[in-house]
Every structure is written in C-alpha cells, then in structure tokens.
Write a protein that holds these residues in place. Structure first.
Motif, PDB file in Angstrom:
ATOM      1  N   ARG A  52       0.829  -1.203   0.000  1.00 54.49           N
ATOM      2  CA  ARG A  52       0.000   0.000   0.000  1.00 54.49           C
ATOM      3  C   ARG A  52       0.866   1.257   0.000  1.00 54.49           C
ATOM      4  NH1 ARG A  52      -2.953  -3.445  -1.122  1.00 54.49           N
ATOM      5  NH2 ARG A  52      -4.841  -4.130  -0.082  1.00 54.49           N
ATOM      6  N   GLY A  53       0.281   2.339  -0.528  1.00 57.13           N
ATOM      7  CA  GLY A  53       0.952   3.630  -0.582  1.00 57.13           C
ATOM      8  C   GLY A  53       1.883   3.715  -1.779  1.00 57.13           C
ATOM      9  N   PHE A  54       2.259   4.951  -2.121  1.00 55.98           N
ATOM     10  CA  PHE A  54       3.155   5.150  -3.262  1.00 55.98           C
ATOM     11  C   PHE A  54       4.478   4.413  -3.087  1.00 55.98           C
ATOM     12  CE2 PHE A  54       1.063   9.468  -4.208  1.00 55.98           C
ATOM     13  CZ  PHE A  54       0.274   8.935  -5.210  1.00 55.98           C
ATOM     14  N   TRP A  55       4.894   4.182  -1.837  1.00 60.99           N
ATOM     15  CA  TRP A  55       6.181   3.513  -1.593  1.00 60.99           C
ATOM     16  C   TRP A  55       6.003   2.022  -1.340  1.00 60.99           C
ATOM     17  CZ3 TRP A  55       5.119   8.549  -0.583  1.00 60.99           C
ATOM     18  CH2 TRP A  55       5.970   9.475  -1.191  1.00 60.99           C
ATOM     19  N   GLN A  56       4.782   1.537  -1.488  1.00 62.11           N
ATOM     20  CA  GLN A  56       4.460   0.105  -1.510  1.00 62.11           C
ATOM     21  C   GLN A  56       4.961  -0.649  -0.278  1.00 62.11           C
ATOM     22  OE1 GLN A  56       2.599  -1.337  -4.606  1.00 62.11           O
ATOM     23  NE2 GLN A  56       2.070   0.758  -4.084  1.00 62.11           N
ATOM     24  N   PHE A  57       4.360  -0.341   0.858  1.00 66.12           N
ATOM     25  CA  PHE A  57       4.677  -1.016   2.110  1.00 66.12           C
ATOM     26  C   PHE A  57       3.723  -2.171   2.365  1.00 66.12           C
ATOM     27  CE2 PHE A  57       7.440   2.368   2.891  1.00 66.12           C
ATOM     28  CZ  PHE A  57       8.082   2.232   4.110  1.00 66.12           C
ATOM     29  N   GLU A  58       4.263  -3.263   2.868  1.00 67.34           N
ATOM     30  CA  GLU A  58       3.442  -4.381   3.311  1.00 67.34           C
ATOM     31  C   GLU A  58       3.290  -4.302   4.827  1.00 67.34           C
ATOM     32  OE1 GLU A  58       4.689  -8.171   1.755  1.00 67.34           O
ATOM     33  OE2 GLU A  58       4.970  -7.335  -0.257  1.00 67.34           O
ATOM     34  N   GLN A  59       2.172  -4.793   5.313  1.00 70.46           N
ATOM     35  CA  GLN A  59       1.868  -4.695   6.740  1.00 70.46           C
ATOM     36  C   GLN A  59       2.918  -5.371   7.609  1.00 70.46           C
ATOM     37  OE1 GLN A  59      -2.213  -5.507   7.824  1.00 70.46           O
ATOM     38  NE2 GLN A  59      -1.625  -6.224   9.844  1.00 70.46           N
ATOM     39  N   GLY A  60       3.276  -6.599   7.263  1.00 69.16           N
ATOM     40  CA  GLY A  60       4.225  -7.350   8.083  1.00 69.16           C
ATOM     41  C   GLY A  60       5.674  -7.076   7.744  1.00 69.16           C
ATOM     42  N   GLY A  61       5.925  -6.265   6.717  1.00 70.71           N
ATOM     43  CA  GLY A  61       7.285  -5.950   6.306  1.00 70.71           C
ATOM     44  C   GLY A  61       7.689  -4.560   6.736  1.00 70.71           C
ATOM     45  N   GLY A  62       7.613  -3.620   5.795  1.00 69.45           N
ATOM     46  CA  GLY A  62       8.049  -2.253   6.062  1.00 69.45           C
ATOM     47  C   GLY A  62       7.296  -1.561   7.176  1.00 69.45           C
ATOM     48  N   VAL A  63       5.972  -1.725   7.212  1.00 69.86           N
ATOM     49  CA  VAL A  63       5.189  -1.056   8.260  1.00 69.86           C
ATOM     50  C   VAL A  63       5.620  -1.550   9.629  1.00 69.86           C
ATOM     51  CG1 VAL A  63       2.892  -0.725   9.248  1.00 69.86           C
ATOM     52  CG2 VAL A  63       3.191  -0.627   6.772  1.00 69.86           C
ATOM     53  N   ARG A  64       5.601  -2.843   9.801  1.00 71.55           N
ATOM     54  CA  ARG A  64       5.983  -3.431  11.091  1.00 71.55           C
ATOM     55  C   ARG A  64       7.432  -3.086  11.432  1.00 71.55           C
ATOM     56  NH1 ARG A  64       8.191  -8.152  13.102  1.00 71.55           N
ATOM     57  NH2 ARG A  64       7.253  -8.905  15.021  1.00 71.55           N
ATOM     58  N   VAL A  66       9.295  -0.459  10.527  1.00 70.74           N
ATOM     59  CA  VAL A  66       9.461   0.930  10.934  1.00 70.74           C
ATOM     60  C   VAL A  66       8.890   1.153  12.334  1.00 70.74           C
ATOM     61  CG1 VAL A  66       8.688   3.297  10.443  1.00 70.74           C
ATOM     62  CG2 VAL A  66       9.630   1.886   8.606  1.00 70.74           C
ATOM     63  N   LEU A  67       7.757   0.512  12.624  1.00 70.71           N
ATOM     64  CA  LEU A  67       7.150   0.668  13.948  1.00 70.71           C
ATOM     65  C   LEU A  67       7.994   0.055  15.064  1.00 70.71           C
ATOM     66  CD1 LEU A  67       3.385   0.034  13.138  1.00 70.71           C
ATOM     67  CD2 LEU A  67       4.376   2.168  14.019  1.00 70.71           C
ATOM     68  N   LEU A  68       8.778  -0.960  14.745  1.00 68.06           N
ATOM     69  CA  LEU A  68       9.522  -1.675  15.782  1.00 68.06           C
ATOM     70  C   LEU A  68      11.017  -1.376  15.835  1.00 68.06           C
ATOM     71  CD1 LEU A  68       7.863  -5.216  15.544  1.00 68.06           C
ATOM     72  CD2 LEU A  68       7.368  -3.355  17.158  1.00 68.06           C
ATOM     73  N   HIS A  69      11.591  -0.904  14.749  1.00 66.52           N
ATOM     74  CA  HIS A  69      13.040  -0.702  14.709  1.00 66.52           C
ATOM     75  C   HIS A  69      13.453   0.361  15.728  1.00 66.52           C
ATOM     76  CE1 HIS A  69      17.068   0.145  13.253  1.00 66.52           C
ATOM     77  NE2 HIS A  69      16.987  -0.966  12.538  1.00 66.52           N
ATOM     78  N   PRO A  70      14.521   0.108  16.500  1.00 63.05           N
ATOM     79  CA  PRO A  70      14.933   1.062  17.532  1.00 63.05           C
ATOM     80  C   PRO A  70      15.278   2.463  16.999  1.00 63.05           C
ATOM     81  CG  PRO A  70      16.317  -0.928  17.578  1.00 63.05           C
ATOM     82  CD  PRO A  70      15.326  -1.112  16.482  1.00 63.05           C
ATOM     83  N   LEU A  71      15.740   2.563  15.768  1.00 61.56           N
ATOM     84  CA  LEU A  71      16.092   3.873  15.215  1.00 61.56           C
ATOM     85  C   LEU A  71      14.883   4.649  14.697  1.00 61.56           C
ATOM     86  CD1 LEU A  71      19.369   3.040  13.265  1.00 61.56           C
ATOM     87  CD2 LEU A  71      19.135   4.212  15.470  1.00 61.56           C
ATOM     88  N   PRO A  87      -0.858   3.622  16.304  1.00 64.17           N
ATOM     89  CA  PRO A  87       0.479   3.111  15.990  1.00 64.17           C
ATOM     90  C   PRO A  87       0.545   1.582  15.978  1.00 64.17           C
ATOM     91  CG  PRO A  87       0.395   3.809  18.262  1.00 64.17           C
ATOM     92  CD  PRO A  87      -0.945   4.140  17.667  1.00 64.17           C
ATOM     93  N   SER A  88      -0.288   0.985  15.154  1.00 64.74           N
ATOM     94  CA  SER A  88      -0.262  -0.468  14.977  1.00 64.74           C
ATOM     95  C   SER A  88      -0.034  -0.761  13.507  1.00 64.74           C
ATOM     96  CB  SER A  88      -1.583  -1.095  15.428  1.00 64.74           C
ATOM     97  OG  SER A  88      -2.616  -0.774  14.514  1.00 64.74           O
ATOM     98  N   ALA A  89       0.535  -1.918  13.236  1.00 65.62           N
ATOM     99  CA  ALA A  89       0.811  -2.279  11.846  1.00 65.62           C
ATOM    100  C   ALA A  89      -0.472  -2.285  11.017  1.00 65.62           C
ATOM    101  CB  ALA A  89       1.513  -3.632  11.781  1.00 65.62           C
TER     102      ALA A  89
END
Length: 162
Positions: A52-64, A66-71, A87-89
């Motif tokens: 989804r989105g112009f940058w094509q994020f998947e729920q369990g991939g990029g979205v999750r 970014v939400l979990l990565h310490p940085l 703030p949920s996937a």
C-alpha cells in the motif's frame, strides 16, 4: 500527481514531521526514485499484491519494521500521532493507501533504519544498493532504476548539484 506535486503535498509535509537531520537532497532523491520504482507514484495499491501507498509497504514488512526498529520507532509513533493513526501495523497499513504524508514519512523512516549514510546525489549504484537493502523487493527491476533516479534528480532541479 507530478513530481513537484508529490514533493509539495507528501514529501515536504512528511519531512516536516521528522527531525531536521532527515531532510536533505539525498533523502528527497531517494524518496522520489523509490516511489517511481515501486509505484510510478501513481498506484497507492499494489497491482496484484498486498503493498500500500506510493512507496508500496506491506503490513508485516516495512510497516511493522518501521514501527519496531529502535532507530525509527519513536519517530514513527510521533508521525502516527500527528496523522491521527493508531500506531499499529494494521492501522498504519490501512491508512497508507489514503495518506500520502504518512506513506512518505514511513518511507523516510525505513531509509533511516539503514546503518549506512544516504548516498550522495548522483551515486546511482549506491542508491540502488540502499533500495535493495531497505525495501527488499521480491522482483527487483534494475533496468528501470537509472531512469527513475534520473527523473528524481531532475525534479529537484537546482537544489541538487552533481
């Protein structure tokens, strides 16, 4: 939307939600090139796929990620709050298709998670490598990257000096 409109309506407001150090010509070129590579900056829903989105994020991939990565986590939470998204996937994933600012912010945050500095503008091969490391596309199309990257550099005009 053309690239100027994407920059004004999505990328600039997204970068304004993030720390100033995340805003640079290198970041904008990467965001534009990846958006062009992933969706042509036309499709907010992947054709034949789940992203989804112009940058094509998947729920369990990029979205999750970014939400979990310490940085990126604290920044992602702040972006979600600013955009009125839980703030949920699942919630972010659902919103990406309709909220280009959220999508651009998450794209920038995904780049932020990479330990290497952003490639200098014009370093096409290094930019491709960063894209592969961070997006991990299932079917990468290297043959399109150079044109996408060149188009992104052109969109920044005088702001980038190669």
């Amino acid at each position: 939307m053309n690239l100027s409109e994407i920059r004004a309506a999505a990328i600039a407001p997204a970068l304004a939600l993030l720390p100033a150090r995340m805003n640079s010509p290198q970041a904008e070129v990467m965001l534009l090139a990846i958006g062009l590579q992933e969706s042509g900056l036309i499709h907010r829903r992947q054709i034949g796929g789940p992203a989804r989105g112009f940058w094509q994020f998947e729920q369990g991939g990029g979205v999750r990620g970014v939400l979990l990565h310490p940085l990126s986590r604290s920044h992602a939470l702040a972006v979600c709050e600013a955009r009125g998204v839980a703030p949920s996937a699942a919630a972010v994933y659902a919103a990406l298709e309709h909220d280009d600012i959220l999508a651009a912010a998450f794209a920038r945050l995904l780049l932020w998670t990479d330990p290497a500095p952003l490639p200098e503008v014009g370093e096409v091969a290094s930019a491709w490598d960063l894209y592969l490391r961070t997006w991990r596309p299932g079917k990468p199309h290297r043959n399109r990257w150079d044109a996408c990257y060149a188009q992104a550099m052109d969109a920044l005009g005088d702001w980038v000096k190669v």
